[in-house]
Design a protein around this motif. Structure first.
Motif, PDB file in Angstrom:
ATOM      1  N   ARG A 113       0.837  -1.197   0.000  1.00 21.75           N
ATOM      2  CA  ARG A 113       0.000   0.000   0.000  1.00 21.75           C
ATOM      3  C   ARG A 113       0.870   1.244   0.000  1.00 21.75           C
ATOM      4  N   ASN A 115       0.819   5.608   0.652  1.00 17.68           N
ATOM      5  CA  ASN A 115       0.062   6.735   1.173  1.00 17.68           C
ATOM      6  C   ASN A 115       0.025   7.856   0.140  1.00 17.68           C
ATOM      7  N   ARG A 116      -0.510   9.008   0.498  1.00 17.81           N
ATOM      8  CA  ARG A 116      -0.684  10.095  -0.467  1.00 17.81           C
ATOM      9  C   ARG A 116       0.629  10.681  -0.950  1.00 17.81           C
ATOM     10  N   GLN A 117       1.691  10.551  -0.148  1.00 18.40           N
ATOM     11  CA  GLN A 117       2.985  11.075  -0.554  1.00 18.40           C
ATOM     12  C   GLN A 117       3.759  10.097  -1.430  1.00 18.40           C
ATOM     13  N   GLY A 118       3.224   8.904  -1.645  1.00 19.77           N
ATOM     14  CA  GLY A 118       3.903   7.919  -2.467  1.00 19.77           C
ATOM     15  C   GLY A 118       4.854   7.039  -1.683  1.00 19.77           C
ATOM     16  N   ALA A 121       2.657   2.796   3.142  1.00 24.36           N
ATOM     17  CA  ALA A 121       1.716   3.187   4.187  1.00 24.36           C
ATOM     18  C   ALA A 121       2.110   2.562   5.513  1.00 24.36           C
ATOM     19  N   LYS A 125      -2.478   3.767  12.340  1.00 24.63           N
ATOM     20  CA  LYS A 125      -2.825   5.177  12.133  1.00 24.63           C
ATOM     21  C   LYS A 125      -2.293   5.937  13.337  1.00 24.63           C
TER      22      LYS A 125
END
Length: 133
Positions: A113, A115-118, A121, A125
């Motif tokens: 997976r 995350n938004r930054q590449g 993940a 959390k």
């Protein structure tokens, strides 16, 4: 705030109550009852526990010699060499990892997976509280 039963303050107050407080008579009666029960048990059939045997003296002398040797080893070891460090690096060989190896899988699954930054993940959390309020 509530104190747990492992709290040192609570334990010390309970010990005081047992020694000199309200519960001293009850505690003394309990100790006397347990003592009489143990002595009766020893008198009934466990006489080999009550009497020291010749082998005990030999074991005691062996124990003393062993402890003396250990003290000599410790004193010689500490003065001449530094203790070696224990490595904590490497696989932990948990039961889960062993099971995965036995099934032909990799011990630790790869993270796929993003995350938004590449970046890969995170597993948890981190900023989000787990407790629902």
């Amino acid at each position: 705030m509530a104190k747990s039963t492992r709290s040192k303050v609570k334990r010390s107050f309970r010990a005081k109550k047992r020694d000199e407080g309200v519960y001293a008579a009850t505690e003394a009666a309990r100790l006397q009852r347990l003592h009489s029960k143990l002595t009766a048990k020893i008198d009934d059939g466990d006489e080999e526990l009550a009497e020291p045997v010749e082998g005990d003296a030999v074991q005691d002398s062996n124990l003393i010699a062993f402890l003396d040797a250990m003290e000599l080893d410790d004193s010689a070891n500490s003065s001449t060499t530094k203790p070696s460090r224990v490595s904590t690096h490497g696989p932990r060989n948990s039961r889960r990892e062993e099971w995965r190896k036995s099934k032909g899988m990799t011990p630790v699954p790869k993270l796929t997976r993003m995350n938004r930054q590449g970046l890969p993940a995170a597993r948890r959390k981190s900023g989000r509280p787990s407790r629902r309020r």
